[in-house]
Design an enzyme around this catalytic site. Sequence first.
Site, PDB file in Angstrom:
ATOM      1  N   ARG A 234      -4.654   6.683   2.333  1.00  0.00           N
ATOM      2  CA  ARG A 234      -5.050   7.966   2.909  1.00  0.00           C
ATOM      3  C   ARG A 234      -6.412   8.342   2.339  1.00  0.00           C
ATOM      4  NH1 ARG A 234       0.637  11.051   1.866  1.00  0.00           N
ATOM      5  NH2 ARG A 234       1.852  10.012   3.496  1.00  0.00           N
TER       6      ARG A 234
ATOM      7  N   TYR B 290      17.957  -2.321   7.244  1.00  0.00           N
ATOM      8  CA  TYR B 290      17.698  -1.214   6.328  1.00  0.00           C
ATOM      9  C   TYR B 290      17.463   0.041   7.161  1.00  0.00           C
ATOM     10  CZ  TYR B 290      15.823   1.920   2.918  1.00  0.00           C
ATOM     11  OH  TYR B 290      15.639   3.023   2.128  1.00  0.00           O
TER      12      TYR B 290
ATOM     13  N   ARG C  98       1.917  -0.145   8.148  1.00  0.00           N
ATOM     14  CA  ARG C  98       0.787   0.725   8.442  1.00  0.00           C
ATOM     15  C   ARG C  98      -0.255   0.623   7.329  1.00  0.00           C
ATOM     16  NH1 ARG C  98       5.158   3.377   6.761  1.00  0.00           N
ATOM     17  NH2 ARG C  98       4.987   4.812   4.991  1.00  0.00           N
TER      18      ARG C  98
ATOM     19  N   GLU D  63      15.449   1.227 -12.815  1.00  0.00           N
ATOM     20  CA  GLU D  63      15.931   0.532 -11.621  1.00  0.00           C
ATOM     21  C   GLU D  63      15.457  -0.916 -11.634  1.00  0.00           C
ATOM     22  OE1 GLU D  63      15.250   1.496  -6.991  1.00  0.00           O
ATOM     23  OE2 GLU D  63      16.007   3.180  -8.186  1.00  0.00           O
TER      24      GLU D  63
ATOM     25  N   ARG E 160      19.353  -7.834  -1.291  1.00  0.00           N
ATOM     26  CA  ARG E 160      18.958  -7.460  -2.640  1.00  0.00           C
ATOM     27  C   ARG E 160      19.924  -6.374  -3.108  1.00  0.00           C
ATOM     28  NH1 ARG E 160      15.857 -10.733  -5.372  1.00  0.00           N
ATOM     29  NH2 ARG E 160      14.772  -9.052  -6.507  1.00  0.00           N
TER      30      ARG E 160
ATOM     31  N   ARG F 160      11.042   0.945 -11.275  1.00  0.00           N
ATOM     32  CA  ARG F 160      10.708   2.363 -11.400  1.00  0.00           C
ATOM     33  C   ARG F 160      11.710   3.062 -12.304  1.00  0.00           C
ATOM     34  NH1 ARG F 160      12.280   4.961  -5.438  1.00  0.00           N
ATOM     35  NH2 ARG F 160      14.468   4.375  -5.423  1.00  0.00           N
TER      36      ARG F 160
ATOM     37  N   ASP G 255      16.978   4.360   7.084  1.00  0.00           N
ATOM     38  CA  ASP G 255      16.879   5.649   6.426  1.00  0.00           C
ATOM     39  C   ASP G 255      18.011   6.540   6.927  1.00  0.00           C
ATOM     40  OD1 ASP G 255      14.642   5.209   4.804  1.00  0.00           O
ATOM     41  OD2 ASP G 255      13.255   5.637   6.445  1.00  0.00           O
TER      42      ASP G 255
END
Length: 384
Positions: A178, A349, A174, A301, A250, A280, A351
């Site tokens: 914003r 993957y 997407r 990470e 990964r 991060r 969620d």
Amino acid sequence: MGNKKILIVGAGFSGAVIGRLLAEDGFEVHIIDERSHTAGNCYSERDKETGVMVHTYGPHIFHTDNEEVWDFLNQHAEMMPYVNRVKTTVNGQVFSLPINLHTINQFFHKTFSPDEAKAFIKTKGDSSIAEPKSFEEQALKFVGKELYEAFFKGYTLKQWGLHPSELPASILKRLPVRFNYDDNYFSHKFQGMPKDGYTVIVDSIMDHKNITVSLNTKFDKTDLEKYRHIFYSGPLDAYFDYQHGRLAYRTLDFEKFTYQGDYQGTAVMNYGEESVPYTRITEHKYFAPWESHEGSVMYKEFSRLCTEKDLPYYPIRLVGEMTQLEEYVDLAEQEKNVTFVGRLGTYRYLDMDVTIAEALKTARVFLENARDSKKMPAFTVAMK
């Protein structure tokens, strides 16, 4: 109904949810996991030194538009309000993600209104790219060279180990911008964190008289003969002893450290520059803002290619892996009384909300087929 014994391999969300629905319908469910704990990669526990609830395998933030999944979760946990606000350090400054009006104004030293920012970013986008074929082209088309190089290029190289020009455009599905000051990383209707961590949720789901849980227990194919059906949430290629080679993943390495006080003032700080080796730093006490802790626990990470000794995290799913995946799907569909589920079982993957939704669906498909004496498919999601 005949044999009512069910084996579920994996004590994460997939196995727990399927097991619960089948147990409530009278099946005898045995859930095994080769790890020493339940909840899979969602496992969380309190750090002994600081008392902070730590997401042991990296942070998990619950977000969904699926009301049924949200209601199901709330039967087994007290969910607390939580908004994920991600920051990123790049070019010696801290910005908000996803890219929003504040990010644009700060990055370009402007004071744009929403309409002015839209017009400005349109001039930055590469209009010569009609149909983006890669992640890089997708980003260049929509946000332009400066924002792409600051916020996407380096992070993507580190996260995937591939140049963004080698990754499909679909990864950036997407428009990543914003044109208001909304810095909520997610846009889902339901967002939150479990008050007492994820482990207690999974344990609550599996807390039923018809469910037995065995940890430190490896799956043995000789078990196939003992059970009416098996739900397998381990790696698809591992089930077939890697006979077509290993599917590519990964993996993540975490460098854990503690600090007395507040280390970074936010839960997630990305590092977009390629020169910084980690992607991060997460500060875990900020995932439970209703708690108060003097000490703090952080994870640096690092992402790299998964080897046979590592824990697989993200399926790569590029062209080579998809061809290989089809070979394993063909093998799976020849199996009898085995259904492959979850992130590893379907090489996707997922969620947490999708994992739970698919587990609910899979359990219902099984119960319907059992009542009608029909064959249970190897997959309840489209694999090809």
